[in-house]
Motif scaffolding. Structure first.
Motif, PDB file in Angstrom:
ATOM      1  N   ASN A  80      52.437  17.567 -28.194  1.00 44.51           N
ATOM      2  CA  ASN A  80      52.950  16.787 -27.064  1.00 44.51           C
ATOM      3  C   ASN A  80      53.385  15.436 -27.609  1.00 44.51           C
ATOM      4  OD1 ASN A  80      50.319  18.395 -26.031  1.00 44.51           O
ATOM      5  ND2 ASN A  80      51.883  18.421 -24.454  1.00 44.51           N
ATOM      6  N   THR A  81      54.649  15.131 -27.476  1.00 42.33           N
ATOM      7  CA  THR A  81      55.159  13.875 -28.025  1.00 42.33           C
ATOM      8  C   THR A  81      55.347  12.843 -26.913  1.00 42.33           C
ATOM      9  OG1 THR A  81      57.473  14.513 -27.775  1.00 42.33           O
ATOM     10  CG2 THR A  81      56.379  15.180 -29.816  1.00 42.33           C
ATOM     11  N   ALA A  82      55.553  11.600 -27.324  1.00 45.68           N
ATOM     12  CA  ALA A  82      55.704  10.488 -26.369  1.00 45.68           C
ATOM     13  C   ALA A  82      56.999  10.645 -25.571  1.00 45.68           C
ATOM     14  CB  ALA A  82      55.717   9.171 -27.118  1.00 45.68           C
ATOM     15  N   LYS A  83      56.917  10.344 -24.282  1.00 49.31           N
ATOM     16  CA  LYS A  83      58.109  10.393 -23.431  1.00 49.31           C
ATOM     17  C   LYS A  83      58.671   8.987 -23.199  1.00 49.31           C
ATOM     18  CE  LYS A  83      57.545  14.767 -23.133  1.00 49.31           C
ATOM     19  NZ  LYS A  83      56.558  14.731 -24.226  1.00 49.31           N
ATOM     20  N   ILE A  84      57.824   7.969 -23.257  1.00 50.97           N
ATOM     21  CA  ILE A  84      58.315   6.589 -23.198  1.00 50.97           C
ATOM     22  C   ILE A  84      58.521   6.140 -24.636  1.00 50.97           C
ATOM     23  CG2 ILE A  84      57.823   4.204 -22.523  1.00 50.97           C
ATOM     24  CD1 ILE A  84      56.048   5.239 -20.314  1.00 50.97           C
ATOM     25  N   ILE A  85      59.762   5.814 -24.986  1.00 50.62           N
ATOM     26  CA  ILE A  85      60.069   5.485 -26.376  1.00 50.62           C
ATOM     27  C   ILE A  85      60.737   4.109 -26.459  1.00 50.62           C
ATOM     28  CG2 ILE A  85      60.250   7.881 -27.129  1.00 50.62           C
ATOM     29  CD1 ILE A  85      63.326   7.578 -26.815  1.00 50.62           C
ATOM     30  N   GLY A  86      60.742   3.545 -27.668  1.00 50.08           N
ATOM     31  CA  GLY A  86      61.314   2.221 -27.866  1.00 50.08           C
ATOM     32  C   GLY A  86      62.768   2.258 -28.301  1.00 50.08           C
ATOM     33  N   GLN A  87      63.195   3.403 -28.813  1.00 49.87           N
ATOM     34  CA  GLN A  87      64.554   3.545 -29.341  1.00 49.87           C
ATOM     35  C   GLN A  87      65.124   4.900 -28.949  1.00 49.87           C
ATOM     36  OE1 GLN A  87      66.421   1.493 -31.326  1.00 49.87           O
ATOM     37  NE2 GLN A  87      64.901  -0.155 -31.320  1.00 49.87           N
ATOM     38  N   ALA A  88      66.431   4.998 -28.873  1.00 49.64           N
ATOM     39  CA  ALA A  88      67.072   6.276 -28.609  1.00 49.64           C
ATOM     40  C   ALA A  88      66.917   7.190 -29.824  1.00 49.64           C
ATOM     41  CB  ALA A  88      68.549   6.064 -28.317  1.00 49.64           C
ATOM     42  N   ALA A  89      66.624   8.475 -29.562  1.00 50.20           N
ATOM     43  CA  ALA A  89      66.411   9.424 -30.657  1.00 50.20           C
ATOM     44  C   ALA A  89      67.715  10.016 -31.171  1.00 50.20           C
ATOM     45  CB  ALA A  89      65.471  10.536 -30.204  1.00 50.20           C
ATOM     46  N   GLU A  90      68.680  10.181 -30.309  1.00 52.66           N
ATOM     47  CA  GLU A  90      69.953  10.786 -30.700  1.00 52.66           C
ATOM     48  C   GLU A  90      71.076   9.954 -30.093  1.00 52.66           C
ATOM     49  OE1 GLU A  90      70.025  14.830 -29.329  1.00 52.66           O
ATOM     50  OE2 GLU A  90      68.083  15.206 -30.255  1.00 52.66           O
ATOM     51  N   GLY A  91      72.219   9.969 -30.741  1.00 51.83           N
ATOM     52  CA  GLY A  91      73.359   9.271 -30.164  1.00 51.83           C
ATOM     53  C   GLY A  91      73.929  10.073 -29.012  1.00 51.83           C
ATOM     54  N   GLY A  92      74.816   9.479 -28.267  1.00 50.60           N
ATOM     55  CA  GLY A  92      75.561  10.257 -27.266  1.00 50.60           C
ATOM     56  C   GLY A  92      74.968  10.239 -25.876  1.00 50.60           C
ATOM     57  N   ALA A  93      73.704  10.646 -25.751  1.00 50.01           N
ATOM     58  CA  ALA A  93      73.124  10.760 -24.415  1.00 50.01           C
ATOM     59  C   ALA A  93      72.768   9.398 -23.855  1.00 50.01           C
ATOM     60  CB  ALA A  93      71.893  11.645 -24.465  1.00 50.01           C
ATOM     61  N   ASN A  94      72.975   9.212 -22.571  1.00 51.96           N
ATOM     62  CA  ASN A  94      72.537   7.991 -21.887  1.00 51.96           C
ATOM     63  C   ASN A  94      71.073   8.108 -21.534  1.00 51.96           C
ATOM     64  OD1 ASN A  94      75.065   6.697 -21.861  1.00 51.96           O
ATOM     65  ND2 ASN A  94      75.716   8.072 -20.210  1.00 51.96           N
ATOM     66  N   LEU A  95      70.342   7.041 -21.753  1.00 49.25           N
ATOM     67  CA  LEU A  95      68.904   7.065 -21.508  1.00 49.25           C
ATOM     68  C   LEU A  95      68.555   6.310 -20.227  1.00 49.25           C
ATOM     69  CD1 LEU A  95      67.487   6.332 -25.056  1.00 49.25           C
ATOM     70  CD2 LEU A  95      68.178   8.491 -24.037  1.00 49.25           C
ATOM     71  N   PHE A  96      67.528   6.786 -19.540  1.00 55.67           N
ATOM     72  CA  PHE A  96      66.926   6.002 -18.460  1.00 55.67           C
ATOM     73  C   PHE A  96      66.112   4.888 -19.116  1.00 55.67           C
ATOM     74  CE2 PHE A  96      67.295  10.097 -16.105  1.00 55.67           C
ATOM     75  CZ  PHE A  96      67.990   9.621 -14.991  1.00 55.67           C
ATOM     76  N   SER A  97      66.260   3.670 -18.641  1.00 57.60           N
ATOM     77  CA  SER A  97      65.474   2.571 -19.210  1.00 57.60           C
ATOM     78  C   SER A  97      64.448   2.096 -18.191  1.00 57.60           C
ATOM     79  CB  SER A  97      66.380   1.426 -19.637  1.00 57.60           C
ATOM     80  OG  SER A  97      67.027   0.889 -18.512  1.00 57.60           O
ATOM     81  N   LEU A  98      63.367   1.556 -18.689  1.00 55.42           N
ATOM     82  CA  LEU A  98      62.316   1.066 -17.794  1.00 55.42           C
ATOM     83  C   LEU A  98      61.670  -0.175 -18.392  1.00 55.42           C
ATOM     84  CD1 LEU A  98      59.342   2.092 -19.122  1.00 55.42           C
ATOM     85  CD2 LEU A  98      60.224   4.268 -18.357  1.00 55.42           C
ATOM     86  N   ASP A  99      60.977  -0.876 -17.540  1.00 58.68           N
ATOM     87  CA  ASP A  99      60.276  -2.083 -17.961  1.00 58.68           C
ATOM     88  C   ASP A  99      58.902  -1.687 -18.490  1.00 58.68           C
ATOM     89  OD1 ASP A  99      59.579  -4.949 -18.075  1.00 58.68           O
ATOM     90  OD2 ASP A  99      58.199  -4.396 -16.459  1.00 58.68           O
ATOM     91  N   TYR A 100      58.683  -1.914 -19.775  1.00 56.43           N
ATOM     92  CA  TYR A 100      57.411  -1.554 -20.396  1.00 56.43           C
ATOM     93  C   TYR A 100      56.656  -2.841 -20.713  1.00 56.43           C
ATOM     94  CZ  TYR A 100      54.056   0.970 -23.310  1.00 56.43           C
ATOM     95  OH  TYR A 100      52.913   1.505 -23.835  1.00 56.43           O
ATOM     96  N   PHE A 101      55.962  -3.363 -19.739  1.00 60.59           N
ATOM     97  CA  PHE A 101      55.200  -4.605 -19.892  1.00 60.59           C
ATOM     98  C   PHE A 101      56.056  -5.719 -20.493  1.00 60.59           C
ATOM     99  CE2 PHE A 101      52.177  -1.011 -20.493  1.00 60.59           C
ATOM    100  CZ  PHE A 101      51.519  -1.128 -19.282  1.00 60.59           C
ATOM    101  N   GLY A 102      57.248  -5.902 -19.896  1.00 60.32           N
ATOM    102  CA  GLY A 102      58.118  -6.979 -20.340  1.00 60.32           C
ATOM    103  C   GLY A 102      59.092  -6.603 -21.439  1.00 60.32           C
ATOM    104  N   LYS A 103      58.860  -5.457 -22.098  1.00 58.39           N
ATOM    105  CA  LYS A 103      59.828  -4.984 -23.093  1.00 58.39           C
ATOM    106  C   LYS A 103      60.655  -3.863 -22.470  1.00 58.39           C
ATOM    107  CE  LYS A 103      56.999  -5.635 -27.261  1.00 58.39           C
ATOM    108  NZ  LYS A 103      56.270  -4.906 -28.306  1.00 58.39           N
ATOM    109  N   LYS A 104      61.789  -3.568 -23.097  1.00 58.45           N
ATOM    110  CA  LYS A 104      62.602  -2.478 -22.596  1.00 58.45           C
ATOM    111  C   LYS A 104      62.139  -1.160 -23.230  1.00 58.45           C
ATOM    112  CE  LYS A 104      67.269  -1.743 -21.059  1.00 58.45           C
ATOM    113  NZ  LYS A 104      68.539  -2.414 -20.799  1.00 58.45           N
ATOM    114  N   GLY A 105      61.852  -0.192 -22.396  1.00 55.94           N
ATOM    115  CA  GLY A 105      61.493   1.133 -22.878  1.00 55.94           C
ATOM    116  C   GLY A 105      62.504   2.146 -22.380  1.00 55.94           C
ATOM    117  N   TYR A 106      62.494   3.331 -22.959  1.00 52.25           N
ATOM    118  CA  TYR A 106      63.426   4.383 -22.555  1.00 52.25           C
ATOM    119  C   TYR A 106      62.657   5.676 -22.334  1.00 52.25           C
ATOM    120  CZ  TYR A 106      66.790   1.136 -24.617  1.00 52.25           C
ATOM    121  OH  TYR A 106      67.527   0.021 -24.924  1.00 52.25           O
ATOM    122  N   LEU A 107      63.229   6.573 -21.529  1.00 54.04           N
ATOM    123  CA  LEU A 107      62.669   7.923 -21.416  1.00 54.04           C
ATOM    124  C   LEU A 107      63.316   8.803 -22.484  1.00 54.04           C
ATOM    125  CD1 LEU A 107      62.450   8.637 -17.580  1.00 54.04           C
ATOM    126  CD2 LEU A 107      60.669   7.872 -19.163  1.00 54.04           C
TER     127      LEU A 107
END
Lengths: 268, 268
Positions: B160-187
């Motif tokens: 089971n890997t992390a679903k909230i990530i700090g960086q995009a894993a692949e180019g191309g796809a648009n990511l949902f972004s969220l506020d992760y305790f003041g930092k920007k996180g992505y799904l």
């Protein structure tokens, strides 16, 4: 060359057989005209023996100089080993470095030198080759299968519920919020509302998935992203639930004991 | 009263046995001094027969007047049925409405009256009692087990890997972004980077989980939240991957054919 065996399967094979193994160089030791290479793969370690007089000079040389943690593939004949602790070894006939490790290594995956958490996460692939870490992931895998086996035996169906939701499912927990095409969305902190809908038709459902709580992780037992094992059952009372969960824990422990004796020996 | 049988198991039981079933009232028909109640549970339907002269007046009355889709539990003696299409029936001795359905129902779960998607989602619990929808969820469950069985047979470990990530894993796809305790996180849109780290030590890993792409769902095959079956293997080439995936599809189809004959008959 293509891998034909994992290290852990070699002891069960006939001596004299040609085998191919693949993995990572843990150690190389020179003893006169002999080189002993310890190769680790995901299932354990095996010993490769290279004899100088039986191999082309450049091949013997490559084996002797292969940097630790390089990714390699090797073919040879399975022999009984004279070393204590090792019952079989492979007398190398072919050997190829697939990817050479860059030295100095950021950490020592054999665990002889300690590394702090940041360093371990920065070089996680290497860190995971540590036998203790490998054991944790293998036990975790069998725990998941044990949990699932037990729930399925009790008539539960596996489901996958939505993680992006429009409303909070339970009070109390803080939710991560996100922009959902101009609307406000949240990350689910549990499958509760979905499970309740599903159980009114599917009777017994379970989900094993990541869920999210926007609360800082004050302890290692309170994570803001976690893997949840969630069940819901119709026509059940508290005795049924206790029986289901007791059997789930017991089945899971039995599964791990049966399948992970070596991993437990590494960790305990 | 506690459920002792699912509807689908009754045909295998001895006549004369006292059984308890629980589920939802699909239909009640009165025939003189007899009432026939069709009860649906997650595994199918069974027929209950209530005889006026053998039951207290208020109990017979309750059975006759039980609103469709109410949640009920019933106990009685298993008998051979004279009705065509039904091989066994339960001659009711005890009967209790656990939750009475409020009428008019928002939709007809037997599928005789069509409902549009919004209405179906608003009354999803009821909608899921439709045999076709139940069949889809049951087949989906067995598909998941078939996929997992095949991958485990090929030496894959479940992770089971992390679903909230700090960086995009692949180019191309648009990511949902969220506020992760003041930092920007992505799904995470895939477990790609995690799989690559894991496979360098665990050799073969797989994950079945929700992933996310912030692209509007233009078709039903392009969802912005989806269940992904993801594998990664070390020391493998394209032939190995094709073999693994071919066998995965075959094992899954075999599993569904073996375990879901009735569900397939409903859908096809």
């Amino acid at each position: 060359m293509k891998r034909t065996y994992y290290s852990s399967d070699l002891v069960h094979e006939q001596k004299g057989k040609t085998v191919t193994v693949a993995g990572w160089v843990e150690d190389v030791r020179l003893l006169g005209s002999l080189a002993f290479l310890t190769l680790r793969d995901s299932r354990g370690v095996c010993q490769l023996v290279a004899k100088k007089q039986e191999l082309p000079a450049d091949l013997f040389d490559a084996i002797c100089r292969s940097p630790r943690q390089s990714s390699v593939i090797a073919q040879g004949v399975l022999k009984e080993s004279k070393a204590k602790n090792v019952s079989v070894e492979i007398q190398v006939q072919q050997f190829r470095i697939l990817t050479e490790a860059v030295h100095p290594l950021p950490l020592d995956p054999t665990g002889r030198v300690d590394a702090n958490t940041d360093k371990r996460l920065d070089a996680r692939a290497l860190d995971l080759r540590n036998p203790e870490n490998l054991a944790i992931f293998r036990i975790r895998h069998f725990a998941l299968q044990g949990i699932r086996k037990s729930l399925i035996n009790h008539g539960f169906l596996e489901v996958n519920t939505a993680k992006i939701i429009g409303q909070a499912a339970e009070g109390g927990a803080n939710l991560f919020s996100l922009d959902y095409f101009g609307k406000k969305g949240y990350l689910a902190q549990s499958p509760q509302l979905y499970k309740e809908q599903l159980t009114m038709a599917l009777d017994r459902v379970f989900e094993i998935a990541s869920f999210f709580r926007a609360e800082k992780s004050h302890t290692r037992r309170h994570l803001n992203e976690f893997t949840s094992v969630d069940i819901e059952a119709a026509f059940a009372d508290e005795d049924d639930v206790m029986k289901i969960l007791e059997e789930m824990v017991r089945t899971t422990i039995d599964e791990i004991r049966e399948k992970c004796a070596e991993e437990l020996a590494i960790l305990i």
